[in-house]
Design a protein around this motif. Sequence first.
Motif, mmCIF file in Angstrom:
data_model
loop_
_atom_site.group_PDB
_atom_site.id
_atom_site.type_symbol
_atom_site.label_atom_id
_atom_site.label_comp_id
_atom_site.label_asym_id
_atom_site.label_seq_id
_atom_site.Cartn_x
_atom_site.Cartn_y
_atom_site.Cartn_z
ATOM 1 N N ASN A 176 2.082 -21.097 8.333
ATOM 2 C CA ASN A 176 2.763 -20.436 9.448
ATOM 3 C C ASN A 176 3.539 -19.194 9.027
ATOM 4 O O ASN A 176 4.234 -18.591 9.858
ATOM 5 C CB ASN A 176 3.717 -21.413 10.138
ATOM 6 N N ALA A 220 12.507 -29.730 16.096
ATOM 7 C CA ALA A 220 13.340 -28.658 16.656
ATOM 8 C C ALA A 220 13.074 -28.465 18.140
ATOM 9 O O ALA A 220 14.010 -28.230 18.925
ATOM 10 C CB ALA A 220 13.087 -27.358 15.895
ATOM 11 N N LEU A 221 11.811 -28.563 18.552
ATOM 12 C CA LEU A 221 11.487 -28.390 19.969
ATOM 13 C C LEU A 221 12.004 -29.561 20.795
ATOM 14 O O LEU A 221 12.452 -29.372 21.928
ATOM 15 C CB LEU A 221 9.971 -28.236 20.150
ATOM 16 N N LEU A 229 13.782 -22.292 16.494
ATOM 17 C CA LEU A 229 12.392 -22.727 16.529
ATOM 18 C C LEU A 229 11.547 -21.958 15.523
ATOM 19 O O LEU A 229 10.670 -22.532 14.865
ATOM 20 C CB LEU A 229 11.822 -22.567 17.940
ATOM 21 N N MET A 230 11.813 -20.659 15.372
ATOM 22 C CA MET A 230 11.064 -19.876 14.396
ATOM 23 C C MET A 230 11.362 -20.349 12.982
ATOM 24 O O MET A 230 10.453 -20.435 12.127
ATOM 25 C CB MET A 230 11.371 -18.389 14.543
ATOM 26 N N TRP A 253 3.391 -16.056 20.748
ATOM 27 C CA TRP A 253 3.926 -16.151 19.395
ATOM 28 C C TRP A 253 3.491 -14.902 18.635
ATOM 29 O O TRP A 253 2.321 -14.747 18.288
ATOM 30 C CB TRP A 253 3.377 -17.395 18.686
ATOM 31 N N PHE A 294 3.706 -28.457 11.305
ATOM 32 C CA PHE A 294 4.491 -28.392 12.536
ATOM 33 C C PHE A 294 5.486 -29.534 12.703
ATOM 34 O O PHE A 294 6.108 -29.653 13.760
ATOM 35 C CB PHE A 294 3.555 -28.348 13.750
ATOM 36 N N ALA A 296 12.068 -23.309 12.087
ATOM 37 C CA ALA A 296 11.333 -24.562 11.904
ATOM 38 C C ALA A 296 9.848 -24.303 11.704
ATOM 39 O O ALA A 296 9.200 -24.947 10.868
ATOM 40 C CB ALA A 296 11.557 -25.469 13.111
ATOM 41 N N ILE A 297 9.299 -23.354 12.446
ATOM 42 C CA ILE A 297 7.883 -23.002 12.296
ATOM 43 C C ILE A 297 7.589 -22.543 10.876
ATOM 44 O O ILE A 297 6.568 -22.893 10.274
ATOM 45 C CB ILE A 297 7.515 -21.875 13.293
ATOM 46 N N PHE A 329 8.953 -28.208 13.319
ATOM 47 C CA PHE A 329 8.969 -27.589 14.646
ATOM 48 C C PHE A 329 9.007 -28.650 15.742
ATOM 49 O O PHE A 329 9.711 -28.486 16.750
ATOM 50 C CB PHE A 329 7.740 -26.704 14.819
ATOM 51 N N GLU A 330 8.265 -29.734 15.553
ATOM 52 C CA GLU A 330 8.258 -30.821 16.531
ATOM 53 C C GLU A 330 9.682 -31.317 16.779
ATOM 54 O O GLU A 330 10.118 -31.459 17.931
ATOM 55 C CB GLU A 330 7.381 -31.960 16.035
#
Length: 287
Positions: A249, A48-49, A239-240, A102, A42, A242-243, A45-46
Amino acid sequence: MFRKLIISAFATVAMAASAMADSTVKFAVTDIEGLEALQQEFGAFESALEKAAGMDIELFPVNSRTAAVEAMNAGHVDFVLTGPAEYVVIKQLTDPEIVVAWQRPDYFAQIVVLADGPIKAAHDLKGKKVTFGSVGSTSQHLGPAQSLADLGLHYGKDYEPQIISRNVAIEALIRGDVAGVGMNLGHLRKIRDAFPDQAFTVVARGRDLPNDILVAGKDVPADVVDKVRGAFLNNGAELMAAILKGDDNQKYSGGFFLTEVKDSDYDYVRSMYKTIGVDTFSNFIGN
């Protein structure tokens, strides 16, 4: 006077540092243990969020579902990503706010048998042994049991349920020691790769399972929840992407973040618990 100015300056810096620390949003995932694994899956994602929501995000490792509940109730973590089976218990224990679902495409439970074996339909499993994976798992235990219940086969009455790890269960299936194995589609694909000389087929398949879900602690300020929800609504593709940097994932590949979700969407999961004889949601089964 100079001494007072120095003390005042230090106090101002300390207050600013404290305010910055308090503004950090902490994010946990229930099925990943350890900070290293969490950052590996993650980390992208961290970042990106943080960009999408305009706030500091800190990954917060938890070593169990129970630890996630305790951390949320103590205010040590703000947001928790969890599975549908875990959600209904977390809902009971912490009363969190739903932020976003999700989606996991092709996420459904099924019962797998040998294609050239004696089981040709679900009712042939009557009086036989059927195995399930991790206790309380949505797609390895609760979902497969519900798929049989939907076809009229009662858990523990019409067949003998056993909890056995998936690979061991498949070997038992091939030997003829058990009649069927509960799993999801991703598991079946892996099994076909692992046993290329063996043919498998599905005799019971459930509806698509409810999605994984991100929830916020009940004490998280409304404006923070709105910012995070808005980040998913307005920056879902980024975000997706990045996930999907995380290997584990890939289950979300092709999915979407869904903001129109409510607690009643998880009543199907509650019915799964009841199918295996669990009528309350105050504890995680299998802990």
